[in-house]
Design a protein around this motif. Structure first.
Motif, PDB file in Angstrom:
ATOM      1  N   THR A  57       0.732  -1.206  -0.132  1.00 42.99           N
ATOM      2  CA  THR A  57      -0.047   0.049  -0.296  1.00 42.99           C
ATOM      3  C   THR A  57       0.943   1.190  -0.055  1.00 42.99           C
ATOM      4  OG1 THR A  57      -1.789  -1.071   0.897  1.00 42.99           O
ATOM      5  CG2 THR A  57      -1.949   1.266   1.241  1.00 42.99           C
ATOM      6  N   THR A  58       1.900   1.213   0.676  1.00 42.60           N
ATOM      7  CA  THR A  58       2.733   2.470   0.845  1.00 42.60           C
ATOM      8  C   THR A  58       3.420   2.632  -0.549  1.00 42.60           C
ATOM      9  OG1 THR A  58       3.243   2.022   3.028  1.00 42.60           O
ATOM     10  CG2 THR A  58       4.744   3.366   2.033  1.00 42.60           C
ATOM     11  N   ALA A  59       4.019   1.684  -1.164  1.00 42.17           N
ATOM     12  CA  ALA A  59       4.461   1.489  -2.452  1.00 42.17           C
ATOM     13  C   ALA A  59       3.597   1.890  -3.340  1.00 42.17           C
ATOM     14  CB  ALA A  59       5.010   0.120  -2.813  1.00 42.17           C
ATOM     15  N   SER A  60       2.494   1.579  -3.214  1.00 40.41           N
ATOM     16  CA  SER A  60       1.168   2.054  -4.618  1.00 40.41           C
ATOM     17  C   SER A  60       1.185   3.544  -4.277  1.00 40.41           C
ATOM     18  CB  SER A  60       0.143   1.111  -4.304  1.00 40.41           C
ATOM     19  OG  SER A  60       0.361  -0.039  -4.562  1.00 40.41           O
ATOM     20  N   ASN A  61       0.987   3.847  -3.015  1.00 40.21           N
ATOM     21  CA  ASN A  61       0.917   5.465  -2.723  1.00 40.21           C
ATOM     22  C   ASN A  61       1.757   6.061  -3.543  1.00 40.21           C
ATOM     23  OD1 ASN A  61      -1.825   4.984  -1.513  1.00 40.21           O
ATOM     24  ND2 ASN A  61      -0.650   4.998   0.410  1.00 40.21           N
ATOM     25  N   PHE A  62       3.256   5.646  -3.093  1.00 39.76           N
ATOM     26  CA  PHE A  62       4.313   6.529  -3.540  1.00 39.76           C
ATOM     27  C   PHE A  62       4.285   6.417  -5.191  1.00 39.76           C
ATOM     28  CE2 PHE A  62       8.706   5.841  -5.539  1.00 39.76           C
ATOM     29  CZ  PHE A  62       9.350   6.976  -4.990  1.00 39.76           C
ATOM     30  N   ILE A  63       4.047   5.232  -5.739  1.00 41.04           N
ATOM     31  CA  ILE A  63       3.747   5.429  -7.290  1.00 41.04           C
ATOM     32  C   ILE A  63       2.753   6.351  -7.680  1.00 41.04           C
ATOM     33  CG2 ILE A  63       3.037   4.134  -9.424  1.00 41.04           C
ATOM     34  CD1 ILE A  63       4.489   1.698  -7.959  1.00 41.04           C
ATOM     35  N   LYS A  64       1.535   6.364  -7.081  1.00 42.30           N
ATOM     36  CA  LYS A  64       0.554   7.406  -7.332  1.00 42.30           C
ATOM     37  C   LYS A  64       1.120   8.806  -7.322  1.00 42.30           C
ATOM     38  CE  LYS A  64      -3.422   4.285  -6.283  1.00 42.30           C
ATOM     39  NZ  LYS A  64      -4.294   3.791  -5.407  1.00 42.30           N
ATOM     40  N   THR A  65       1.540   8.924  -6.118  1.00 37.31           N
ATOM     41  CA  THR A  65       2.168  10.438  -5.695  1.00 37.31           C
ATOM     42  C   THR A  65       3.241  10.895  -6.970  1.00 37.31           C
ATOM     43  OG1 THR A  65       1.750  10.238  -3.451  1.00 37.31           O
ATOM     44  CG2 THR A  65       3.130  11.893  -4.160  1.00 37.31           C
ATOM     45  N   SER A  66       4.128   9.987  -7.339  1.00 30.81           N
ATOM     46  CA  SER A  66       5.113  10.196  -8.230  1.00 30.81           C
ATOM     47  C   SER A  66       4.464  10.539  -9.563  1.00 30.81           C
ATOM     48  CB  SER A  66       6.032   9.083  -8.345  1.00 30.81           C
ATOM     49  OG  SER A  66       6.674   9.008  -7.042  1.00 30.81           O
TER      50      SER A  66
END
Length: 193
Positions: free
Chosen positions: A24-33
Motif C-alpha cells: 500500500t505504501t509503495a502504491s501510494n508512492f507510485i500514485k504520488t510520483s
C-alpha cells in the motif's frame, strides 16, 4: 499440539499484514510520483504491478519507468516490422512504415541507452557525476520521444487514413505516452537527488 498451529497462523497473518502495508505504501508512492506526469492514469497502470520492487525508491521507480517504456517500444518496433511484410501496401504506405520502423529502432536504442546509463551509474554517483549521467538519460529519453512522434508524422496525410495508420498510431502513441511519463519521472528524480 494446537498451540504451534495457532502460533504459525498468527505469524502468517502478521506477515501478510506487514506485506500488505508495504505494498500500500509503495502504491501510494507510485500514485504520488505519477501525479506529476502528463498521463498519470497510464503511469499508475503501467507501474503498479512493480510496486513491490519499486517500494519508495525514486531511482527504482525511474529505472522501472524506463524499462516499461523500452519494452513497449520493442513491442511496437516488432509490430511495425510485421507490417512491412503486408501485401497490397501502396508505395506511400510502405515508405511511411519503413520510415516509422527506422524511428522505432532509434527509439528502442535510445531507451536502452538510458536504462543502461541509469543502471550503471550506481548509487554512488554524486554531484557533477550524477548530473552528467542524468543529463545523458534525459537527453536520450527526450530523443526517443521525438522518434516516436516522427514515426507518426509519416502518416499525417489524409491519403494515409485507414487500418494501417490506425494500428500503428495506437501502438506508437502508447509508447510515446509511457516515454513521456518516463521522461517526467527522470526529470523529477534528477531535480530531487
Amino acid at each position: 499440539m494446537a498451540r504451534p498451529s495457532i502460533l504459525l497462523l498468527v505469524v502468517a497473518l502478521l506477515a501478510l499484514t506487514v506485506n500488505s502495508a508495504s505494498t500500500t505504501t509503495a502504491s501510494n508512492f507510485i500514485k504520488t510520483s505519477c501525479s506529476s506526469t502528463t498521463y498519470p492514469d497510464l503511469c499508475i497502470q503501467s507501474l503498479s504491478s512493480y510496486a513491490s520492487s519499486i517500494q519508495q525508491n525514486p531511482r527504482q521507480l525511474t529505472q522501472t519507468a524506463l524499462s516499461v517504456s523500452l519494452t513497449r517500444a520493442q513491442y511496437a518496433k516488432s509490430f511495425v516490422t510485421k507490417l512491412t511484410k503486408f501485401k497490397g501496401l501502396s508505395h506511400k504506405e510502405y515508405e511511411a512504415i519503413d520510415d516509422c520502423l527506422e524511428e522505432m529502432s532509434d527509439s528502442v536504442d535510445r531507451l536502452s541507452q538510458s536504462a543502461d546509463e541509469l543502471n550503471k551509474m550506481g548509487k554512488s554517483s554524486k554531484g557533477q557525476d550524477f548530473l552528467w549521467h542524468m543529463s545523458n538519460v534525459e537527453t536520450w529519453v527526450s530523443a526517443a520521444l521525438t522518434d516516436d512522434n516522427t514515426c507518426l508524422d509519416g502518416f499525417s496525410e489524409k491519403a494515409m487514413d485507414g487500418k494501417i495508420k490506425a494500428s500503428i498510431r495506437a501502438q506508437v502513441l502508447n509508447v510515446a505516452k509511457v516515454t513521456s511519463n518516463a521522461l517526467a519521472l527522470c526529470n523529477h528524480f534528477a531535480s530531487n537527488y
